[in-house]
Design an enzyme around this catalytic site. Structure first.
Site, PDB file in Angstrom:
ATOM      1  N   THR A  14       1.152  -1.335   0.077  1.00 37.22           N
ATOM      2  CA  THR A  14      -0.462   0.110   0.168  1.00 37.22           C
ATOM      3  C   THR A  14       1.239   1.148   0.289  1.00 37.22           C
ATOM      4  O   THR A  14       0.327   2.338  -0.418  1.00 37.22           O
ATOM      5  CB  THR A  14      -1.459  -0.127   1.480  1.00 37.22           C
ATOM      6  N   THR A  97       1.899  -3.865   4.545  1.00 42.40           N
ATOM      7  CA  THR A  97       1.816  -4.286   6.237  1.00 42.40           C
ATOM      8  C   THR A  97       0.795  -6.094   6.054  1.00 42.40           C
ATOM      9  O   THR A  97       0.681  -6.111   7.472  1.00 42.40           O
ATOM     10  CB  THR A  97       0.217  -3.775   6.383  1.00 42.40           C
TER      11      THR A  97
END
Length: 332
Positions: A14, A97
């Site tokens: 991301t 993540t």
């Protein structure tokens, strides 16, 4: 005055994602473009207030696509760069993540350097309104050049918080405060005026770890079987048939598999597969109680299943002795 030099490695995720719609914080994983490390860091001009940087090419993928072979290649890149460029103060790794805690813990166990290695991710893409990318990257850079970070092992920095890679885990799908170190808490904060550490890791890591990336080229297969009410032997038997050298049981708290699953794990252990009993609870220690000793199984200490898998895989590169592997779980 020369600013310290930081090596930046991009792996995707991301934090490196951009889409056309600035309000897209949901669909972007499937449609975004991933920036390489040079483009990603160049967008954050404020980093130049704190450090110079050199970008190291790697791959840029969603972190769900990261493989153990990528961990090995990444560790080799860090060590090679640290040896060839001793002037580098620290490393910042841009990472998704979803698996940042796994990459971080692997590096924590195999790197032979006391230079700060900081993994950083984001919960909103770089193109989003109110993205957390810029502040997270700045926090990671500031941590990587801070003398207090030397010798503390591999770190994970998000949301102005500094965590040990051993302890941190993702706890929320979308929230910015997703990373927690459940049992013992974070290491420190990144504040506007300075970096502040409040504790140091006590488990062995990096230079004191018995594992060395220079001695590792491939990891044995280790799988995780998840316990639930009514779980049977299907998953365990399938993993054994697939050639698993080790199995981590994410058991019902405090570390107990369902009855049929338990019988399958006993058969697996009797066949020579190393079994580590863990808990699906996400925190708390699983001790090597008498039953586990009698079966030649191990207790995971307070590692979660995904990290117990990494330690077991590394341990199996050195030994198949359950007692010796248990000692690794109690020191690392």
């Amino acid at each position: 005055m020369n600013k310290p030099l930081v090596a930046v490695i991009g792996t995707g995720g991301t934090i490196s994602s951009v889409v056309d719609d600035s309000l897209d914080v949901l669909n972007y994983p499937d449609i975004s473009r991933k920036m390489d490390s040079a483009e990603a860091i160049a967008r954050i001009q404020e980093t130049e207030r704190f450090a110079q940087y050199v970008t190291l090419p790697f791959r840029a993928v969603g972190s769900s696509a990261i493989l153990p072979s990528d961990w090995i290649e990444l560790a080799q890149l860090i060590m090679r760069t640290a040896q060839e460029r001793p002037e580098i103060r620290g490393f910042v790794i841009l990472h998704g993540t979803a698996t940042i805690e796994e990459t971080g813990y692997f590096l924590n166990l195999v790197l032979k350097t006391d230079k700060p290695v900081v993994l950083v991710g984001a919960q909103r893409p770089a193109s989003a309104v109110s993205s957390d990318v810029n502040m997270n990257v700045l926090a990671a850079v500031r941590t990587a050049i801070d003398e207090q970070a030397i010798g503390k092992g591999v770190l994970i920095v998000l949301n102005d918080e500094i965590h040990s890679a051993r302890d941190a885990t993702k706890t929320s799908t979308y929230r910015l405060q997703t990373f927690r170190s459940h049992d013992f808490g974070l290491l420190g904060h990144v504040d506007g005026d300075r970096i502040e550490f409040y504790r140091s890791p006590v488990r062995k890591h990096t230079l004191e770890s018995p594992f060395d990336i220079s001695e590792i080229s491939v990891l044995p297969r280790v799988d995780i079987v998840y316990s639930y009410a009514g779980a049977d032997a299907t998953a365990v038997d399938a993993f054994v048939a697939a050639g698993a050298k080790g199995i981590v049981s994410a058991g019902l708290a405090p570390g107990i598999p369902a009855p049929l699953e338990r019988k399958a794990l006993e058969r697996a252990a009797a066949s020579g597969v190393l079994v580590v009993q863990c808990s699906r609870a996400g925190s708390g220690r699983v001790a090597r109680r008498q039953y586990l000793c009698d079966q030649g199984m191990l207790g995971s200490d307070n590692l979660n299943p995904q990290k117990a898998r990494i330690l077991l895989a590394l341990a199996l590169t050195k030994t198949n002795d359950p007692d010796k592997i248990q000692a690794f779980f109690e020191m690392l």
